[in-house]
Design an enzyme around this catalytic site. Structure first.
Site, PDB file in Angstrom:
ATOM      1  N   ASP A   1      10.357 -44.424   0.301  1.00 51.90           N
ATOM      2  CA  ASP A   1      10.939 -44.242  -1.036  1.00 51.90           C
ATOM      3  C   ASP A   1      11.826 -42.994  -1.074  1.00 51.90           C
ATOM      4  O   ASP A   1      12.571 -42.789  -2.036  1.00 51.90           O
ATOM      5  CB  ASP A   1       9.822 -44.097  -2.093  1.00 51.90           C
ATOM      6  CG  ASP A   1       9.560 -45.398  -2.835  1.00 51.90           C
ATOM      7  OD1 ASP A   1      10.465 -46.260  -2.860  1.00 51.90           O
ATOM      8  OD2 ASP A   1       8.455 -45.541  -3.394  1.00 51.90           O
TER       9      ASP A   1
ATOM     10  N   LYS B   1       8.531 -56.742  -4.009  1.00 55.85           N
ATOM     11  CA  LYS B   1       8.715 -56.022  -2.742  1.00 55.85           C
ATOM     12  C   LYS B   1       7.992 -56.754  -1.620  1.00 55.85           C
ATOM     13  O   LYS B   1       8.539 -56.937  -0.526  1.00 55.85           O
ATOM     14  CB  LYS B   1       8.204 -54.574  -2.886  1.00 55.85           C
ATOM     15  CG  LYS B   1       9.126 -53.709  -3.747  1.00 55.85           C
ATOM     16  CD  LYS B   1       8.518 -52.376  -4.147  1.00 55.85           C
ATOM     17  CE  LYS B   1       9.417 -51.662  -5.153  1.00 55.85           C
ATOM     18  NZ  LYS B   1       8.869 -50.420  -5.705  1.00 55.85           N
TER      19      LYS B   1
ATOM     20  N   GLN C   1       3.447 -47.155  -5.822  1.00 53.25           N
ATOM     21  CA  GLN C   1       4.205 -47.589  -6.998  1.00 53.25           C
ATOM     22  C   GLN C   1       4.000 -46.622  -8.165  1.00 53.25           C
ATOM     23  O   GLN C   1       2.869 -46.322  -8.540  1.00 53.25           O
ATOM     24  CB  GLN C   1       3.787 -49.020  -7.391  1.00 53.25           C
ATOM     25  CG  GLN C   1       4.605 -49.623  -8.505  1.00 53.25           C
ATOM     26  CD  GLN C   1       6.068 -49.853  -8.099  1.00 53.25           C
ATOM     27  OE1 GLN C   1       6.369 -50.284  -6.987  1.00 53.25           O
ATOM     28  NE2 GLN C   1       6.994 -49.549  -8.998  1.00 53.25           N
TER      29      GLN C   1
END
Ligand code: NAP
Length: 291
Positions: free
Chosen positions: A119, A52, A96
């Site tokens: 997200d 990422k 994460q």
């Protein structure tokens, strides 16, 4: 059979984002900025976060990686998120997953400012998604929509089966495919571990999204000829012939299923790169909304 190549489709998305970012900076505005928090040093999570960050760089974005010890307290993690929420130079925040067991994942997600929740996991954003309102679409289902759009795969009126009902993949995917949007308007069956006669459901599907995390679960006897098969699964299995000691397997038994399909994603190189491209798109959107 044709390959839904995530490397090609994601490169196209990222090229557009790079041009848009350059236009922003030429106009005197700052580039989008993604902050990622990584707790502990799980091998797969390390790889995803590193990818990422690398993709941010390639697209002209700024990125910040916050590393916390595996035994960090929940309070320290929540305080870090609040700090990033309050930092005006940060557009998007991701934590994460998975997190260590002593940390309440739901609490962590709810602490992220919904305007920075790139997200798309915050309940406020999930609610907007369900109601068809503008929001951050979770990166993996969003990436799959971008892939379907890139390869011009028709979805209207098709029977779709989604296997897996997780909050991050299966459930939002089923909602999106059934929504009245360009890559939607399917009749969707959402399957899970308690589904009976899964094979019968799959056999009737024009589109199958496999997101259960069971390597090579979907076999040729479960596929209708001409189906579009999207393999979300990524599982590391030991392989001593590889330098890394493992290889990646999807949820689809590619060799037997592929000859029956009209389109199919490979693993790796399918949904994975699209997930990152979608995350970058969400971060750009967050940045634009802040400008
Ligand atoms: P998850 O949270 O573990 O959810 C798995 C889902 O599959 C659950 O809903 C479970 O049903 C269902 N399931 C398990 N066994 C099943 C069976 N035998 N038949 C039917 N359904 C079954 O997993 P996830 O986070 O959604 O991830 C799924 C896979 O996608 C994993 O391999 C993950 O690594 C991968 N992934 C890839 C990307 C990417 O970018 N490519 C992104 C995210 C995840 P129940 O609800 O009944 O337990």
């Amino acid at each position: 059979m044709l390959i839904l190549d995530g490397k090609i489709a994601s490169a196209a998305v990222k090229a557009t984002l790079l041009a848009q970012t350059q236009a922003l900076t030429i106009a005197g505005k700052r580039a989008p900025h993604l902050a990622a928090i990584l707790v502990g040093n799980n091998g797969a999570s390390e790889t995803y976060v590193a990818s990422k960050v690398k993709n941010c760089e390639e697209t002209g974005f700024e990125s910040t990686l916050v590393r916390l010890d595996v035994d960090v307290t929940e309070k320290i993690l929540l305080d870090k998120i609040i700090e990033l929420n309050n930092n005006p130079s940060v557009d998007g925040i991701l934590v994460q997953l998975p997190l260590p067991k002593h940390i309440d994942e739901a609490k962590v997600i709810e602490t992220i400012n919904p305007a920075k929740d790139v997200d798309g996991f915050h309940p406020a954003n999930v609610g907007r998604l369900v109601q068809g309102l503008p929001t951050f679409i979770p990166a993996t289902p969003y990436g799959i929509l971008l892939m379907l759009a890139h390869f011009d795969i028709p979805t209207k009126g098709k029977n779709a089966v989604v296997i897996g009902r997780s909050n991050i993949v299966g459930r939002p995917m089923s909602i999106l495919l059934s929504s009245n949007i360009p890559q939607g308007n399917c009749t969707v069956t959402l399957c899970h571990s308690r589904t009976k006669e899964l094979e019968t459901h799959c056999k009737q599907a024009d589109i199958i999204v496999a997101a259960l995390g069971k390597p090579e679960f979907l076999q040729a006897n479960m596929i209708k000829k001409g189906a579009v098969v999207i393999d979300v699964g990524i599982t590391r299995v030991n392989d001593n012939t590889k330098k890394s000691g493992f290889r990646l397997l999807g949820d689809v038994h590619f060799e037997s299923v592929a000859p029956l399909c009209s389109w199919i994603t490979p693993v790796p190189g399918g949904v994975g790169p699209m997930t990152i491209a979608a995350l970058l798109k969400n971060t750009f959107q967050a940045c634009q909304q802040r400008h």
